[in-house]
Design a protein around this motif. Structure first.
Motif, PDB file in Angstrom:
ATOM      1  N   PRO A 257      30.776  22.636  74.161  1.00 21.81           N
ATOM      2  CA  PRO A 257      31.051  21.024  73.711  1.00 21.81           C
ATOM      3  C   PRO A 257      30.292  20.510  72.840  1.00 21.81           C
ATOM      4  O   PRO A 257      30.401  19.108  72.637  1.00 21.81           O
ATOM      5  CB  PRO A 257      30.799  20.291  75.210  1.00 21.81           C
ATOM      6  N   ASP A 258      29.451  21.166  72.123  1.00 23.98           N
ATOM      7  CA  ASP A 258      28.579  20.559  71.131  1.00 23.98           C
ATOM      8  C   ASP A 258      28.834  21.111  69.703  1.00 23.98           C
ATOM      9  O   ASP A 258      28.060  21.631  69.030  1.00 23.98           O
ATOM     10  CB  ASP A 258      26.892  21.011  71.600  1.00 23.98           C
TER      11      ASP A 258
ATOM     12  N   SER B  50      40.278  20.664  68.727  1.00 22.69           N
ATOM     13  CA  SER B  50      40.277  19.390  68.499  1.00 22.69           C
ATOM     14  C   SER B  50      40.806  18.872  69.883  1.00 22.69           C
ATOM     15  O   SER B  50      40.605  17.783  70.435  1.00 22.69           O
ATOM     16  CB  SER B  50      41.299  18.858  67.489  1.00 22.69           C
ATOM     17  N   PHE B  51      41.936  19.443  70.457  1.00 23.30           N
ATOM     18  CA  PHE B  51      42.794  19.153  71.484  1.00 23.30           C
ATOM     19  C   PHE B  51      41.777  19.504  72.885  1.00 23.30           C
ATOM     20  O   PHE B  51      41.981  18.597  73.791  1.00 23.30           O
ATOM     21  CB  PHE B  51      43.871  20.037  71.894  1.00 23.30           C
ATOM     22  N   GLN B  52      41.012  20.582  72.853  1.00 26.78           N
ATOM     23  CA  GLN B  52      40.042  21.060  73.892  1.00 26.78           C
ATOM     24  C   GLN B  52      39.081  19.776  74.078  1.00 26.78           C
ATOM     25  O   GLN B  52      38.792  19.341  75.224  1.00 26.78           O
ATOM     26  CB  GLN B  52      39.431  22.294  73.491  1.00 26.78           C
TER      27      GLN B  52
ATOM     28  N   HIS C 270      37.120  15.429  77.922  1.00 24.59           N
ATOM     29  CA  HIS C 270      36.827  14.164  78.205  1.00 24.59           C
ATOM     30  C   HIS C 270      38.015  13.396  78.972  1.00 24.59           C
ATOM     31  O   HIS C 270      37.531  12.190  79.317  1.00 24.59           O
ATOM     32  CB  HIS C 270      36.447  13.199  76.558  1.00 24.59           C
ATOM     33  N   ARG C 271      39.036  14.198  79.463  1.00 27.80           N
ATOM     34  CA  ARG C 271      40.180  13.501  79.996  1.00 27.80           C
ATOM     35  C   ARG C 271      40.631  12.246  79.444  1.00 27.80           C
ATOM     36  O   ARG C 271      41.087  11.374  80.031  1.00 27.80           O
ATOM     37  CB  ARG C 271      39.642  13.351  81.439  1.00 27.80           C
ATOM     38  N   ASP C 272      40.762  12.423  78.188  1.00 26.91           N
ATOM     39  CA  ASP C 272      41.235  11.141  77.303  1.00 26.91           C
ATOM     40  C   ASP C 272      42.855  11.482  77.227  1.00 26.91           C
ATOM     41  O   ASP C 272      43.412  12.071  75.980  1.00 26.91           O
ATOM     42  CB  ASP C 272      40.485  11.168  76.059  1.00 26.91           C
ATOM     43  N   GLU C 273      43.655  11.182  77.900  1.00 28.39           N
ATOM     44  CA  GLU C 273      45.034  11.434  77.914  1.00 28.39           C
ATOM     45  C   GLU C 273      45.761  10.728  76.718  1.00 28.39           C
ATOM     46  O   GLU C 273      46.600  11.365  75.884  1.00 28.39           O
ATOM     47  CB  GLU C 273      45.820  11.369  79.305  1.00 28.39           C
ATOM     48  N   ALA C 274      45.313   9.494  76.394  1.00 29.44           N
ATOM     49  CA  ALA C 274      45.742   8.554  75.309  1.00 29.44           C
ATOM     50  C   ALA C 274      45.749   9.304  74.095  1.00 29.44           C
ATOM     51  O   ALA C 274      46.528   9.389  73.285  1.00 29.44           O
ATOM     52  CB  ALA C 274      45.454   7.291  75.530  1.00 29.44           C
ATOM     53  N   ALA C 275      44.315   9.743  73.846  1.00 27.47           N
ATOM     54  CA  ALA C 275      43.782  10.399  72.629  1.00 27.47           C
ATOM     55  C   ALA C 275      44.583  11.893  72.401  1.00 27.47           C
ATOM     56  O   ALA C 275      45.135  12.022  71.364  1.00 27.47           O
ATOM     57  CB  ALA C 275      42.523  10.332  72.482  1.00 27.47           C
TER      58      ALA C 275
ATOM     59  N   VAL D  51      46.259  24.920  77.967  1.00 26.57           N
ATOM     60  CA  VAL D  51      45.420  24.490  79.298  1.00 26.57           C
ATOM     61  C   VAL D  51      45.185  22.829  78.884  1.00 26.57           C
ATOM     62  O   VAL D  51      45.027  22.057  79.729  1.00 26.57           O
ATOM     63  CB  VAL D  51      44.083  25.227  79.332  1.00 26.57           C
ATOM     64  N   ALA D  52      44.798  22.602  77.647  1.00 33.18           N
ATOM     65  CA  ALA D  52      44.288  21.358  77.165  1.00 33.18           C
ATOM     66  C   ALA D  52      45.717  20.218  77.264  1.00 33.18           C
ATOM     67  O   ALA D  52      45.411  19.431  77.964  1.00 33.18           O
ATOM     68  CB  ALA D  52      43.696  21.163  75.871  1.00 33.18           C
ATOM     69  N   LEU D  53      46.876  20.836  76.869  1.00 32.18           N
ATOM     70  CA  LEU D  53      47.952  20.048  77.001  1.00 32.18           C
ATOM     71  C   LEU D  53      48.391  19.857  78.619  1.00 32.18           C
ATOM     72  O   LEU D  53      49.681  19.114  78.828  1.00 32.18           O
ATOM     73  CB  LEU D  53      49.040  20.736  76.146  1.00 32.18           C
ATOM     74  N   ARG D  54      48.006  20.698  79.361  1.00 34.69           N
ATOM     75  CA  ARG D  54      48.334  20.533  80.929  1.00 34.69           C
ATOM     76  C   ARG D  54      48.047  19.213  81.298  1.00 34.69           C
ATOM     77  O   ARG D  54      48.862  18.750  82.250  1.00 34.69           O
ATOM     78  CB  ARG D  54      47.815  21.679  81.551  1.00 34.69           C
ATOM     79  N   GLN D  55      47.081  18.369  81.040  1.00 34.18           N
ATOM     80  CA  GLN D  55      46.825  17.178  81.090  1.00 34.18           C
ATOM     81  C   GLN D  55      47.887  16.053  80.927  1.00 34.18           C
ATOM     82  O   GLN D  55      47.916  15.075  81.480  1.00 34.18           O
ATOM     83  CB  GLN D  55      45.319  16.597  80.663  1.00 34.18           C
ATOM     84  N   ILE D  56      48.766  16.414  79.867  1.00 32.63           N
ATOM     85  CA  ILE D  56      49.919  15.510  79.650  1.00 32.63           C
ATOM     86  C   ILE D  56      51.227  16.294  79.770  1.00 32.63           C
ATOM     87  O   ILE D  56      52.467  15.543  78.971  1.00 32.63           O
ATOM     88  CB  ILE D  56      49.581  15.034  78.073  1.00 32.63           C
ATOM     89  N   ALA D  57      51.502  17.500  80.343  1.00 27.86           N
ATOM     90  CA  ALA D  57      52.580  18.187  80.272  1.00 27.86           C
ATOM     91  C   ALA D  57      52.883  18.876  81.550  1.00 27.86           C
ATOM     92  O   ALA D  57      51.636  19.338  82.285  1.00 27.86           O
ATOM     93  CB  ALA D  57      52.920  18.780  79.101  1.00 27.86           C
TER      94      ALA D  57
END
Length: 453
Positions: free
Chosen positions: A88-89, A190-192, A197-202, A306-312
């Motif tokens: 994450p750094d 960029s999506f990860q 950060h669980r920023d679904e809007a972003a 996996v990252a997109l799973r938060q919004i789909a």
């Protein structure tokens, strides 16, 4: 400034994302700026080929803003899996994006840098690039472009007059700043970062930005985006294989969402069809070996899912991801037929030819570039005996897509193995003699003309 008014179409779409996606930065103040490579062929596609030499160094060495685009450089934020370990750094640590514009095909393009100085994401690094690293990137991008691999292009290389200390090169060594022309620097990482950060809007905002600006689709559908990325990255993996290319570091922060290869560190072209051949000396497990690159890229695209799973929902994402294998098989067949210089016939027959070619290359030990040079157009020379009988018989029923009248075919195959890379660098390092590099670029571009449709 003499920018072509017809060809130069500046944009600043990246600013629509807002400050949370990047950090404004300033370029390093270099002791000197001496142009070593100027790619006017690529520059013409974005309308900057008419810059004077002085303007070229001011914009691509001092990074004075180009008119109508980003007012200052920005370092992009992202995360990523590095050799399957999540980090994450991360973020642009020795580069930035400093301009966007449309190319002659209407695509939104980024001008990004390598070696332009420190950013908030540099960590312990000096933000610099060695001149040798820049020379290697020129060679990689030129040859990959010629071999029909979707790749960034090296627009400019400017020597900057600093002495750098490096553990993997004789030091002190010379420094440079490179500018690449790329169809987006938006990475899987960029999506990860936003998912972390669980920023679904972003996340939704970045999905919309990518679909509208990079795929020309009026959509905000994350499943649609994943399906498009699956197709583009399957094509990239296939064309790596047909080119005999090993990227070396296929981390998820090195895979962009337009399926375009970029950021060349320990790359190699494989001498023979050896699935275990690796490019990076630190890839001890062979994770990114030649034959494992499709698997590696597929794994990275899984991380996008996996990252997109938060919004789909999961099921349609899995269904889109499952298309990677079939798309890869289709793409690798097309890519190898293109390099063989023959026209496709039907899927089953084409697949049989490609599989026979891969088997013969693997078992014979014949050089990849040698074989494709000799076989171009479908007429395999008589010197190819066993295990080439199956390939010869299959090729007999194919029509050539192009003849061999170009002067390139009267010489020897154009390769780029590591010994030649080093041989090109030595006269630059010892005598400031760029003759070998310029001659190699000319040969590569001649091959490109011979291969092009």
């Amino acid at each position: 400034m003499p920018i072509s008014p017809q060809a130069y179409r500046p944009e600043a779409k990246l600013l629509d994302l807002g400050d949370g996606f990047f950090d404004p930065v300033a370029p390093a103040d270099f002791p000197e700026t001496r142009t070593r490579f100027r790619n006017d062929r690529a520059a013409a596609q974005i309308g900057v080929d008419t810059l004077t030499d002085d303007e070229w160094t001011r914009h691509f060495g001092r990074f004075e803003p180009l008119p109508g685009t980003l007012p200052q450089p920005v370092a992009l934020r992202y995360h990523g899996h590095q050799f399957r370990n999540y980090n994450p750094d991360l973020g642009d640590g020795r580069g930035f994006t400093f301009a966007q514009m449309r190319d002659d095909r209407g695509r939104l393009m980024d001008l990004g840098t390598k070696g332009s100085g420190q950013t908030p994401w540099s960590r312990a690094g000096d933000g610099r690039l060695t001149l040798k690293g820049g020379v290697r990137e020129i060679l990689a991008t030129e040859l990959l472009e010629a071999l029909n691999v979707p790749t960034s292009r090296t627009l400019s290389l400017i020597e900057t007059g600093e002495e750098l200390q490096r553990g993997d090169e004789p030091s002190p060594t010379r420094s440079a700043v490179l500018v690449r022309l790329n169809h987006s620097h938006v990475r899987i990482g960029s999506f990860q970062r936003l998912a972390y950060h669980r920023d679904e809007a972003a996340l939704r905002k970045l999905v919309g930005y990518t679909l509208r600006n990079l795929y020309d689709e009026d959509s905000d559908d994350p499943v649609r985006l994943l399906g498009l990325v699956v197709g583009r990255t399957a094509r990239l993996a296939a064309r790596y294989m047909a080119a005999g290319f090993v990227h070396g570091v296929l981390n998820s922060d090195n895979i962009n969402v337009t399926g375009e290869s970029f950021d060349y560190g320990p790359w190699r072209f494989a001498p023979t069809w050896d699935p275990a051949f690796t490019a990076a000396y630190f890839d001890h497990q062979g994770l990114y070996a030649f034959g494992r690159q499709p698997e590696a890229i597929h794994w990275d695209v899984m991380q996008l899912a996996v990252a997109l799973r938060q919004i789909a929902e999961s099921d349609p994402l899995v269904a889109a991801l499952d298309q990677f294998g079939p798309r890869y098989q289709s793409e690798v067949t097309e890519a190898i037929l293109w390099r063989l210089g023959v026209r496709p016939r039907d899927p089953d027959t084409d697949r049989d030819l490609v599989q026979a070619t891969e088997r013969a290359l693997r078992t014979s030990g014949v050089g990849i570039d040698r074989f494709f040079f000799d076989a171009f157009g479908g007429d395999l020379p008589g010197t190819y005996d066993e295990p080439w009988a199956e390939v010869r018989a299959a090729l007999a029923s194919y029509e050539p897509r192009k003849d061999r009248s170009h002067p390139y075919w009267s010489g020897e195959p154009c390769s780029m193995l590591i010994d030649e890379v080093e041989a090109i660098w030595v006269p630059i390092a010892e005598h400031d003699d760029w003759t070998a590099l310029n001659a190699k670029v000319a040969v590569i571009r001649g091959m490109s003309q011979a291969l092009a449709d």
